[in-house]
Each structure stands twice: as C-alpha cells, then as structure tokens.
Design a protein around this motif. Structure first.
Motif, mmCIF file in Angstrom:
data_model
loop_
_atom_site.group_PDB
_atom_site.id
_atom_site.type_symbol
_atom_site.label_atom_id
_atom_site.label_comp_id
_atom_site.label_asym_id
_atom_site.label_seq_id
_atom_site.Cartn_x
_atom_site.Cartn_y
_atom_site.Cartn_z
ATOM 1 N N ARG A 70 10.779 5.272 -7.408
ATOM 2 C CA ARG A 70 11.033 3.942 -8.009
ATOM 3 C C ARG A 70 12.067 3.211 -7.219
ATOM 4 N NH1 ARG A 70 11.871 4.238 -14.297
ATOM 5 N NH2 ARG A 70 11.149 2.417 -13.973
ATOM 6 N N ALA A 71 12.892 3.703 -6.564
ATOM 7 C CA ALA A 71 13.823 2.651 -5.664
ATOM 8 C C ALA A 71 12.922 2.083 -4.541
ATOM 9 C CB ALA A 71 15.180 3.700 -5.213
ATOM 10 N N VAL B 56 0.829 -1.105 0.013
ATOM 11 C CA VAL B 56 -0.095 -0.053 0.005
ATOM 12 C C VAL B 56 0.812 1.144 0.076
ATOM 13 C CG1 VAL B 56 -1.864 1.291 1.236
ATOM 14 C CG2 VAL B 56 -1.724 -1.368 1.217
ATOM 15 N N PHE B 57 0.494 2.117 -0.751
ATOM 16 C CA PHE B 57 1.061 3.434 -0.717
ATOM 17 C C PHE B 57 0.150 4.498 -0.433
ATOM 18 C CE2 PHE B 57 2.462 7.541 -2.813
ATOM 19 C CZ PHE B 57 3.735 7.579 -2.445
ATOM 20 N N VAL B 58 0.366 5.420 0.554
ATOM 21 C CA VAL B 58 -0.306 6.200 1.175
ATOM 22 C C VAL B 58 -0.059 7.823 0.725
ATOM 23 C CG1 VAL B 58 -1.818 7.217 3.272
ATOM 24 C CG2 VAL B 58 -1.279 4.878 2.999
ATOM 25 N N ASP B 59 -0.618 8.713 0.320
ATOM 26 C CA ASP B 59 -0.525 10.013 0.193
ATOM 27 C C ASP B 59 -1.084 10.783 1.203
ATOM 28 O OD1 ASP B 59 -0.012 12.588 -0.471
ATOM 29 O OD2 ASP B 59 -1.170 12.369 -2.425
ATOM 30 N N PHE B 60 -0.583 11.253 2.269
ATOM 31 C CA PHE B 60 -1.356 12.153 3.365
ATOM 32 C C PHE B 60 -1.296 13.535 2.949
ATOM 33 C CE2 PHE B 60 -0.099 8.489 5.813
ATOM 34 C CZ PHE B 60 -1.016 8.438 6.764
ATOM 35 N N SER C 221 6.237 6.755 -15.494
ATOM 36 C CA SER C 221 7.227 5.704 -15.012
ATOM 37 C C SER C 221 6.711 5.139 -13.498
ATOM 38 C CB SER C 221 8.567 5.840 -15.094
ATOM 39 O OG SER C 221 8.766 7.005 -14.116
ATOM 40 N N VAL C 222 6.338 6.062 -12.668
ATOM 41 C CA VAL C 222 6.022 5.863 -11.243
ATOM 42 C C VAL C 222 4.823 5.263 -11.261
ATOM 43 C CG1 VAL C 222 5.462 6.865 -8.987
ATOM 44 C CG2 VAL C 222 7.384 7.680 -10.327
ATOM 45 N N LEU C 223 3.687 5.613 -12.131
ATOM 46 C CA LEU C 223 2.298 4.799 -12.322
ATOM 47 C C LEU C 223 2.474 3.519 -12.850
ATOM 48 C CD1 LEU C 223 0.368 8.009 -13.517
ATOM 49 C CD2 LEU C 223 0.567 7.000 -11.130
ATOM 50 N N ALA C 224 3.624 3.220 -13.910
ATOM 51 C CA ALA C 224 3.545 2.044 -14.235
ATOM 52 C C ALA C 224 4.165 0.940 -13.213
ATOM 53 C CB ALA C 224 4.770 2.062 -15.396
ATOM 54 N N ASP C 225 5.211 1.505 -12.368
ATOM 55 C CA ASP C 225 5.815 0.713 -11.223
ATOM 56 C C ASP C 225 4.614 0.277 -10.287
ATOM 57 O OD1 ASP C 225 8.201 0.775 -12.523
ATOM 58 O OD2 ASP C 225 9.027 1.852 -11.093
ATOM 59 N N PHE C 226 3.940 1.149 -9.896
ATOM 60 C CA PHE C 226 2.604 1.068 -9.062
ATOM 61 C C PHE C 226 1.982 0.000 -9.483
ATOM 62 C CE2 PHE C 226 3.050 5.449 -7.156
ATOM 63 C CZ PHE C 226 3.500 5.044 -6.029
ATOM 64 N N GLU C 227 1.470 -0.173 -10.678
ATOM 65 C CA GLU C 227 0.717 -1.209 -11.433
ATOM 66 C C GLU C 227 1.341 -2.499 -11.333
ATOM 67 O OE1 GLU C 227 -2.853 -2.296 -13.234
ATOM 68 O OE2 GLU C 227 -2.393 -0.283 -12.253
ATOM 69 N N LEU D 79 10.064 1.303 -4.547
ATOM 70 C CA LEU D 79 8.939 0.166 -5.173
ATOM 71 C C LEU D 79 10.149 -0.983 -5.724
ATOM 72 C CD1 LEU D 79 6.674 2.327 -7.166
ATOM 73 C CD2 LEU D 79 6.011 1.074 -5.369
ATOM 74 N N ALA D 80 11.047 -0.879 -6.070
ATOM 75 C CA ALA D 80 12.084 -1.767 -6.768
ATOM 76 C C ALA D 80 12.417 -2.704 -5.336
ATOM 77 C CB ALA D 80 13.128 -1.259 -7.021
ATOM 78 N N ALA D 81 12.436 -2.312 -4.025
ATOM 79 C CA ALA D 81 12.540 -2.951 -3.008
ATOM 80 C C ALA D 81 11.484 -4.054 -2.616
ATOM 81 C CB ALA D 81 13.108 -2.197 -1.710
ATOM 82 N N LEU D 82 10.510 -3.954 -3.244
ATOM 83 C CA LEU D 82 9.393 -4.804 -2.775
ATOM 84 C C LEU D 82 9.680 -6.325 -2.974
ATOM 85 C CD1 LEU D 82 6.103 -2.727 -3.957
ATOM 86 C CD2 LEU D 82 7.082 -2.868 -1.339
#
Length: 733
Positions: free
Chosen positions: A727-728, A642-646, A666-672, A730-733
């Motif tokens: 992106r870094a 989960v990614f939360v934007d406060f 590119s960020v949205l593609a990584d989320f997807e 997300l890459a660690a997931l």
C-alpha cells in the motif's frame, strides 16, 4: 533400523538423481516434425531445390546452385512476428540448424517488413504469411549417407508472436531433401519471398553508396541518398534501419526529393543503444524495397539515462539478441560480494521458518533427543549435518552455473521446473512418510551389514540428513536471498559458490549452534515411548509435502500427469506392504504388486514427465492477466502503472503471499483505485523470457514483486510482501 534419521541415508540417491541429474534431461522434448501449429500461428519448414542437390560438383558450381530451406509463418488475424530489427519491442525470429558435415547454412534472406504502430511505439514485422528463406551451400566435403538418398535437415526455431500481448513460441522441425531429382513443390512460396527481398540500390560499391550518407545533426539523423530508381521519385518512402535502437521508430520522418536526390530527417531514440559508423537501411514504396549502406558522418551525441524510459522486462532478451550488454538492474538491486554473503546467510537462517523445511524438522528433533546426554555425539552430528547442507547447496549452485554457462536459461529452483524431479521427490517423501507411519522398516529389506550402518556411522547419517534438508529447502526463496542469488550467477565461479555456501551455513546454523550449547540438550525430553508417537505424527507433514508436489506436477503435466503419479504412488505403497507379509503370502502378493506397478509404469508412466500441450499458468481473470514479453512496455507507453507477480506453483512463499497479502481487500482496492494492471509471470515451467526478465531486475528466483510506473524506475518489493509495504508503494504513484 526404524529410527527416522536412517531415512536420510537411504533417500540420498533419490535426491541426487532428482536434483543433479534429471534437470539436465528433457528441457526440449518436442518431437521433430515439419509443421508446428499454435493458437496464434502455423509454422512450416519448407525446401526448394529446383535444380536438385549439387552433390559432387566443384565448389564454384555448388555455390552457384544453392539449396533453399525456409520457415513459413502463417499468422492468425491481428497477430505478427518480427523483422531482423524488431523496432521498439519484440524479438526477431531465430533459426538454429543441424546439418550434415559439408553443408553450410547462410543468413536469413529477410523479406521486406511493414511498420506496425502500437500506441506511441512502433515495431517492424510481418502479418499474414511470411517465408524466411535460408540458402544451404553444399561443399565438396559433403558425403551422401551410405544408406538413404536424402539430405537430412533439422531446425530449432523460436519466434515471438504478438497482438497486444506477446507469446514466445518455439518448435523443432525436420525434413529430408531427395539427393536425386528436383524439389520444387514450394516454388510459388519461395518465388514470392524472393520478390519481397530488398534489392541493392544502383551504384553501390560493396553495398555502400559513395555519394550517399547520414549526417548527425544534434539529436537528428539527416539521410541523403542518390541512385534510387526513377519510379520512386516524388513518393514517400518507408525507412527500415537494420541497426536497432538508433532512431525513434514511431516518428514520422520529414522527407523530400531534389531531383534524383532523396533526403530525410529522423529523430534519434532518447536512449540510443548503438552508434554505427555505417548504417544499413532498407527504403520501401509500393511493396518493394531497396537496400543500401550509408556512411555516418559526425559525432554521436552522448546518451544520458532518462528515468522516464527505464528498461522493461524484455530489455535483457532484446539486448542479448542485438549483441549488446543487458540493461543494468534497477537502482538498489546491485550488491557487493560481502553484502551478498550476508544476505545469503540471513536468507538461509530464515529458510528454517519456511513451511517447505518443516518435514526435515522431525528427523532433527528425534536425533537431538536421542543424543541428549552425549555432548560429543551432539557436536559431531551438528558438524556433519552442516557439512551436508553446505556441500549440497554448493553442488546445486555449481550445477546451476554450469547449465547457465552451457546456454540454459535457468534460475534458482530450476530443478522443480522438471516433472521428473517433482515426481522423484514425491516418491521420496511418500517412502519416508510410509516408514514414519510404521508401514515398513528398512531393516526388513536390507542386509544386516547395511542395516547396521547407522549405528556404526552416525556422522554419515547426519551428513545425509543435511542433504535431505537441502532437498526440501531448495524450492524456497526467503527474504534477503533474492538479491544475493541474483548477484551470485553474475559473479566468478569461486565467489558464486561462496554465496551458495553462505546460504547453506545459514540454514544449518541453528542446529550447529544448538549442538555446541549444552543447555539445548537439557531442554529436550529424554528418549522414551513418546518418540514412537512423535515419529508417526511426523508422517503427516511428509504426506502433506507429497500433496503439494502432486499439485505442482499437475500445473506442469495436467490432470493426467497428476493422476498417473498418484496411481504409481499407490501401486508403490502396495509393493512395500506386500514385502512386509510373512511366508508364502509375501511371495504371491509381492509378485502381483510388482507386476501391477510395472504395467502401470509402462502404461501411464510417460504422462508423469510429459508436459501438457497448454501450460497450466495462473488463469487469467478480469483482475490478473498473464505476463508476456513486451506487455509491460506497451502498458507503460499508454500511461498505465503495472504490478507484476513473478511466481511458480512449486514456490511455497509465492503461494503464501498470493493467499494473504495479494488477496487482501485493502490491497486489491488500492490496485483498483489507481488503475494498476496486474500481471502474473508464471515460472512453473522453464521460460527463458521470464528468466531474462528476472535477470534484468537483478534476481534469479521467485517470488519477485515489481511495481512499474511511467517515468520512474521499477520498484522491487520484498520476497515476503506485507500489506503495508504494497500500500505504501501504491500510495507513491
């Protein structure tokens, strides 16, 4: 009096009202009533006094004849609220009573709950319709009112209603119970609630069963209960511990009957928060419940923190409700005082680069140019400006700390959560913009003694310019500020104010240094005609600030509130223009314009400060969903990151990040690609649940960006996030 720096002095009263007075008003503006209806539930305050209100009776007689009141919650299908122990997530319903002297409210007589599975978790709560009864004891100290024959009861209730998502709701209620005669219209609802209340197990002494117990056996609790009704023997019982955070709520207990003795084994929670010596337990079968208190024998095992079970965003409010200390913030979020001071200083420096501070730069540039050849005036101006900034930040910080100590759930930027503050700042910057554009001069409206103050007191003028700088800078959060402000609210008052002072020093430091460096003065052009052109040019940043503030107000009060504010700003500008006219024309147009402004204020003014019925939170899309308490925990339990934007509408940094990094393909593609659920926690309005979630993360303002993943600690990103940083992570997931 046409020089821009005079604006600071004349606008300071508006800023003080907007930032230091209005935030204390109107946090709870709901009209009191008997019924509150939301899309998820209907809440109604009810009374039950079939024998009347025992006025004038002895204490023993009055205690035996209680008056009952209660909040009835009717849930829409698939929605539920919570029992006194909510289970793995959620919060119990809270009731705060306002009663006449001599009337005492008891505890909620909680009806029997049901177990509500959610993935591999479980909660205890209510679906359908439930009434939460509370007894009122009328003591001999109660004096009936001189006028009227009623017992006035007021209630402020808050409840968390959940399906897969959770929504915190609240309401204010009032009713009048007749002192003469009986009140029995709600008898059926109260009788049903009384039947659903757990009964004591036979043989209890003070609630405790002498021949029953709980034995701690490693990471398992072994229950042994005697004295249960005969009709229960051989049946599988539901187990509802009143003490939260002890057992694995979702686990299926192993149970057996040995004659009249019932036994059960339940695994302990991996991260147990409580270790009671006596444990109240409700046992249930066939819709009926029995309550007992069991002595706990043995030694509770030591709890070892497990990375796989990091506290979620609602850990802090749940811990507060249970009377426990909130969960510690993620590793790396804690700071020493010196690190907090340094972070605040650096954050204040970076604030000078934020768009929200641009409007005040016009005043400072013109002021520097005016004193380009006077080194002494330069230095005095720099010192006075620094003092104004530091003292204003400290005053704002002191107000924040005082309101939090009084029980308000507030964080940095709290003043922008009040529509009145936003409207006042919009009026202030409209006034400044119109003056810079040349519509009017303050000297035309002020006595000559007042109009000459700037010439006689340039130091005071510079000080008030610093106050104005804080007015426009306070909604922003710069890098390094988040962790420092998060620590400040948990420090003793003196240390916390030192952090706010360091923040102010950082904001003022460039101007302070420049005022003591002669080379800066030599770089500036000499005073001349260019200053008039520059002054009018700087009106446009002021008007741009007004546009932003009207947009923020629209997020809080809806289109009607934003439209009303625009109409009042136009009417106010009409008044200012009319006052600049000569002779008899001025009297006619000034009278007309003031009348129009007054009528508009009476007619549409309330729309400016009235919150819209439904929050204007960030709209849900297939990609972004609204954050609600418990939702992160539920998603993590299903193995989903989960990614939360406060965020908040009044946070300029938030809006910049949303349009840049968070919109990057590119960020949205990584989320997807990594199937990350995106949530938006919108803090435009005051929201205690979001405030508590920020505190649990060691933060006190927005923006905050957090990546949650099963089995690991939350990752808190920078305030101004970069594409490569996200992106870094997300890459660690």
């Amino acid at each position: 009096m046409n020089r821009p720096r005079m604006l600071a002095r004349l606008s300071v009263a508006t800023f003080v009202i907007a930032n230091f007075v209005l935030p204390t008003l109107g946090w709870a503006q709901n009209d009191a009533k008997t019924v509150v209806t939301t899309p998820q539930a209907r809440a109604e305050l009810m009374a039950h006094a079939p024998q009347g209100v025992p006025v004038g009776l002895g204490e023993a007689m009055a205690a035996s004849q209680p008056v009952w009141v209660g909040l009835q919650l009717t849930h829409k299908p698939e929605w539920h609220t919570y029992w006194k122990n909510s289970g793995d997530s959620g919060l119990p319903t809270s009731l705060e009573w306002t009663l006449p002297p001599g009337v005492i409210a008891g505890d909620i007589a909680w009806p029997l709950p049901k177990k509500i599975p959610i993935g591999n978790l479980a909660n205890y709560g209510y679906e359908g319709t439930v009434l939460l009864p509370v007894p009122l004891t009328i003591t001999p100290d109660f004096k009936p009112p001189l006028t009227g024959n009623t017992l006035d009861v007021k209630l402020r209730a808050s409840w968390l209603v959940c399906r897969q998502e959770c929504i915190p709701e609240e309401g204010e209620f009032s009713l009048q119970i007749p002192l003469k005669g009986s009140t029995a219209i709600n008898s059926a609802a109260f009788d049903a609630a009384f039947k659903e209340q757990p009964r004591p197990v036979m043989g209890s002494v003070g609630g405790v069963l002498p021949d029953s117990q709980i034995q701690i056996d490693g990471n398992v609790l072994r229950l042994s209960v005697q004295g249960l009704p005969v009709e229960l023997r051989g049946k599988t019982l539901g187990i509802f511990p009143e003490t939260p955070e002890v057992i694995q709520t979702a686990a299926t207990p192993q149970q057996a009957w040995n004659g009249a003795q019932w036994t059960a084994s339940i695994p302990l929670a991996p991260q147990r928060l409580n270790s009671p010596s006596v444990m109240p337990v409700v046992l249930a079968a066939d819709g009926q419940g029995w309550r007992t208190e069991l002595k706990v024998l043995g030694t509770w095992p030591t709890v070892t923190p497990i990375a796989a079970l990091q506290p979620g965003p609602d850990a802090a409010p749940r811990a507060n409700a249970a009377g426990a200390a909130p969960a510690a913030p993620p590793s790396g979020a804690s700071l020493t005082l010196w690190a907090a001071l340094l972070g605040a200083l650096l954050g204040g420096l970076i604030l000078n680069l934020m768009p929200c501070v641009f409007p005040v730069l016009a005043i400072k540039v013109v002021g520097f140019a005016r004193h380009a050849g006077d080194q002494r005036a330069h230095r005095l101006s720099g010192l006075a400006y620094t003092a104004g900034v530091i003292l204003s930040f400290m005053a704002l910080g002191a107000l924040l700390l005082a309101l939090r100590a009084a029980g308000e759930s507030l964080g940095w930027g709290f003043q922008l959560q009040s529509p009145g503050v936003v409207a006042a700042l919009a009026a202030l910057f409209t006034l400044i913009g119109l003056n810079l554009a040349g519509l009017f001069e303050f000297g035309r409206f002020l006595p000559s003694s007042v109009a000459s103050l700037q010439a006689r007191h340039p130091v005071a003028d510079a000080f008030l310019t610093g106050v104005l700088a804080v007015a426009v800078a306070s909604p922003c959060t710069a890098p390094f500020m988040g962790a420092s402000l998060g620590l400040a609210v948990a420090l003793p008052a003196a240390q916390a104010l030192a952090v706010f002072a360091a923040l102010g020093l950082g904001l003022a430091l460039p101007y302070l240094v420049a005022s003591f460096v002669p080379a800066v003065a030599r770089l500036l052009p000499r005073p001349g005609p260019w200053m008039g052109t520059f002054r009018r040019l700087m009106a446009f940043p002021m008007f741009a600030t007004v546009v932003w503030l009207v947009w923020v107000l629209g997020q809080q009060t809806g289109i009607d509130g934003a439209g009303a504010l625009l109409a009042l700003l136009v009417a106010g500008a009409f008044v200012l223009w009319a006052l600049t006219l000569p002779g008899r024309t001025r009297a006619v147009f000034a009278t007309l314009s003031i009348a129009i402004f007054g009528l508009l204020t009476l007619g549409i003014g309330p729309n400016v400060v009235k919150f819209s019925e439904t929050p204007s939170a960030t709209a849900s899309t297939d990609r972004w969903q609204p954050w609600v308490p418990g939702k992160v925990d539920a998603l993590l339990a299903m193995g989903q990151p989960v990614f939360v934007d406060f965020t908040a509408a009044w946070c300029v940094t938030c809006q910049y990040n949303k349009k840049t990094t968070l919109a990057d393909p590119s960020v949205l593609a990584d989320f997807e690609a990594r199937k990350v659920q995106l949530l938006v926690a919108d803090w435009t309005r005051r929201d205690p649940a979001i405030t508590a979630a920020l505190s649990a993360l060691g933060r006190n303002g927005v923006p905050v960006y957090v990546l949650y993943q099963p089995g690991r600690a939350p990752v808190v990103l920078s305030e101004i996030i970069r594409v490569d940083e996200v992106r870094a992570a997300l890459a660690a997931l």
